[in-house]
Design an enzyme around this catalytic site. Structure first.
Site, PDB file in Angstrom:
ATOM      1  N   ASP A  15     -16.789  -4.899  10.363  1.00 42.00           N
ATOM      2  CA  ASP A  15     -16.242  -4.882  11.872  1.00 42.00           C
ATOM      3  C   ASP A  15     -15.452  -3.720  12.204  1.00 42.00           C
ATOM      4  O   ASP A  15     -14.696  -3.455  11.407  1.00 42.00           O
ATOM      5  CB  ASP A  15     -15.812  -6.283  12.107  1.00 42.00           C
ATOM      6  CG  ASP A  15     -15.748  -6.735  13.597  1.00 42.00           C
ATOM      7  OD1 ASP A  15     -16.381  -5.917  14.521  1.00 42.00           O
ATOM      8  OD2 ASP A  15     -15.047  -7.735  13.618  1.00 42.00           O
ATOM      9  N   HIS A  32     -21.132   3.314  15.023  1.00 39.20           N
ATOM     10  CA  HIS A  32     -21.952   2.859  14.262  1.00 39.20           C
ATOM     11  C   HIS A  32     -22.551   3.751  12.981  1.00 39.20           C
ATOM     12  O   HIS A  32     -22.805   3.503  11.935  1.00 39.20           O
ATOM     13  CB  HIS A  32     -23.285   2.255  14.841  1.00 39.20           C
ATOM     14  CG  HIS A  32     -22.668   1.108  15.859  1.00 39.20           C
ATOM     15  ND1 HIS A  32     -21.878  -0.050  15.098  1.00 39.20           N
ATOM     16  CD2 HIS A  32     -23.026   0.707  16.996  1.00 39.20           C
ATOM     17  CE1 HIS A  32     -22.038  -1.047  16.199  1.00 39.20           C
ATOM     18  NE2 HIS A  32     -22.686  -0.538  17.273  1.00 39.20           N
ATOM     19  N   LEU A 126     -27.439  -2.682  -9.376  1.00 38.57           N
ATOM     20  CA  LEU A 126     -26.577  -3.373  -8.355  1.00 38.57           C
ATOM     21  C   LEU A 126     -27.609  -3.976  -7.416  1.00 38.57           C
ATOM     22  O   LEU A 126     -28.617  -3.343  -7.192  1.00 38.57           O
ATOM     23  CB  LEU A 126     -25.946  -2.342  -7.672  1.00 38.57           C
ATOM     24  CG  LEU A 126     -25.148  -2.747  -6.324  1.00 38.57           C
ATOM     25  CD1 LEU A 126     -24.201  -3.482  -6.686  1.00 38.57           C
ATOM     26  CD2 LEU A 126     -24.689  -1.763  -5.355  1.00 38.57           C
TER      27      LEU A 126
HETATM   28  C1  FPP Z   1     -19.457  -4.217  13.874  1.00 37.71           C
HETATM   29  O1  FPP Z   1     -18.756  -3.286  14.735  1.00 37.71           O
HETATM   30  C2  FPP Z   1     -20.617  -3.684  13.303  1.00 37.71           C
HETATM   31  C3  FPP Z   1     -21.597  -4.115  13.589  1.00 37.71           C
HETATM   32  C4  FPP Z   1     -22.495  -4.648  14.913  1.00 37.71           C
HETATM   33  C5  FPP Z   1     -23.018  -4.101  12.456  1.00 37.71           C
HETATM   34  C6  FPP Z   1     -22.483  -3.137  11.317  1.00 37.71           C
HETATM   35  C7  FPP Z   1     -23.326  -1.999  11.557  1.00 37.71           C
HETATM   36  C8  FPP Z   1     -23.152  -0.828  10.730  1.00 37.71           C
HETATM   37  C9  FPP Z   1     -22.235  -0.806   9.770  1.00 37.71           C
HETATM   38  C10 FPP Z   1     -24.317   0.229  10.770  1.00 37.71           C
HETATM   39  C11 FPP Z   1     -25.274   0.157   9.884  1.00 37.71           C
HETATM   40  C12 FPP Z   1     -26.117  -0.990  10.158  1.00 37.71           C
HETATM   41  C13 FPP Z   1     -27.060  -0.840  10.942  1.00 37.71           C
HETATM   42  C14 FPP Z   1     -28.042  -2.302  11.368  1.00 37.71           C
HETATM   43  C15 FPP Z   1     -28.011   0.451  10.980  1.00 37.71           C
HETATM   44  P1  FPP Z   1     -18.657  -3.619  16.248  1.00 37.71           P
HETATM   45  O2  FPP Z   1     -19.492  -2.926  17.045  1.00 37.71           O
HETATM   46  O3  FPP Z   1     -18.688  -5.186  16.395  1.00 37.71           O
HETATM   47  O4  FPP Z   1     -17.240  -3.057  16.440  1.00 37.71           O
HETATM   48  P2  FPP Z   1     -16.036  -3.461  17.556  1.00 37.71           P
HETATM   49  O5  FPP Z   1     -15.664  -4.894  17.111  1.00 37.71           O
HETATM   50  O6  FPP Z   1     -14.962  -2.763  17.397  1.00 37.71           O
HETATM   51  O7  FPP Z   1     -16.578  -3.496  18.806  1.00 37.71           O
END
Ligand code: FPP
Length: 235
Positions: A15, A32, A126
């Site tokens: 997150d 992301h 893994l």
């Molecule tokens: C949370 O950050 C993260 C996600 C929604 C998904 C995690 C995604 C990745 C690590 C990228 C790789 C994954 C894919 C599907 C290519 P957030 O957007 O909720 O952050 P915030 O809470 O700060 O808004």
């Protein structure tokens, strides 16, 4: 129930990508992108740690409700990584497993994940389990339906329904329950992640945003886990 104190499985809720980008006055998609780069770094670190299973929450069923632009950007990133990382996955003997409602994903992505799972199935260093379009309550609903169908058609008697049977019908059927669950970015919620599987899991919450979560922090959490005493409800 598994009672060994060695950590076999770490699950992570990645997150904070959006906030990481915001702090830099950049679009969420940039966060992301950095988050995806960090998936590669943390997977390498996992190999060094000797822990055999890593499950990452990449996209939840709830994430479909984000803006179309953000969902599209995440799916494009996913396409890119599924192609780009194939060679490294094979060279590093990593087995890839996807859990979630894969029929919700576009057809080309479904083909890519089927291919990756098939090609990497015999790898043994893994297991990297990627939760995509995953929601734990839906996973449990699917399991209940499959058991109900078997009872209805007479293949199963109600008295034979057990915890083990339920575990064996979840997406995670071939994966041990997590020993450690980590959530980054300071939120202290489970967000519909592996609800059945984390019954005895040790929980770790860190304020670090996912793109900044590094090998040192991962190893420090494994060390803290090694110092916690797990009693599984006993004295
Ligand atoms: C949370 O950050 C993260 C996600 C929604 C998904 C995690 C995604 C990745 C690590 C990228 C790789 C994954 C894919 C599907 C290519 P957030 O957007 O909720 O952050 P915030 O809470 O700060 O808004």
């Amino acid at each position: 129930m598994e009672e060994s104190n060695l950590c076999k499985h770490i699950a992570i809720i990645m997150d904070g990508n959006g906030r990481w980008a915001k702090k830099r006055a950049m679009p969420r998609s940039f966060g992301h992108k950095k988050g995806a780069e960090n998936v590669v770094k943390i997977t390498r670190a996992m190999k060094e740690s000797g822990v055999k299973f890593l499950t990452l929450y990449a996209f939840s069923t709830e994430n479909w409700q984000r803006s179309k632009d953000e969902v599209d950007a995440l799916m494009d990133l996913l396409r890119e990584y599924l192609d780009k990382e194939f060679q490294e996955i094979m060279e590093n003997n990593v087995k890839i497993v996807f859990i979630g409602e894969r029929e919700m994903l576009s057809e080309d992505i479904q083909k890519k994940i089927d291919f990756l799972e098939k090609e990497s199935a015999k790898n043994t260093d893994l297991t990297l389990c990627i939760a995509l379009s995953y929601g734990s309550r839906q996973e449990i609903v699917n399991t209940v339906k499959s058991i109900a169908r078997n009872v209805k058609n007479g293949d199963l008697s109600i008295d034979d329904i057990s915890q083990e049977m339920i575990s064996n019908r979840l997406y995670t059927r071939n994966i041990p329950d997590p020993d450690i669950l980590i959530r980054t970015s300071g939120e202290q919620r489970i967000s519909n992640y592996l609800l059945w599987q984390i019954a005895y899991t040790e929980l770790f919450f860190t304020n670090t945003l996912w793109p900044d979560f590094d090998k040192e922090e991962l190893l420090s959490i494994i060390e803290q886990f090694n110092n916690r005493e797990r009693r599984y409800g006993k004295n």
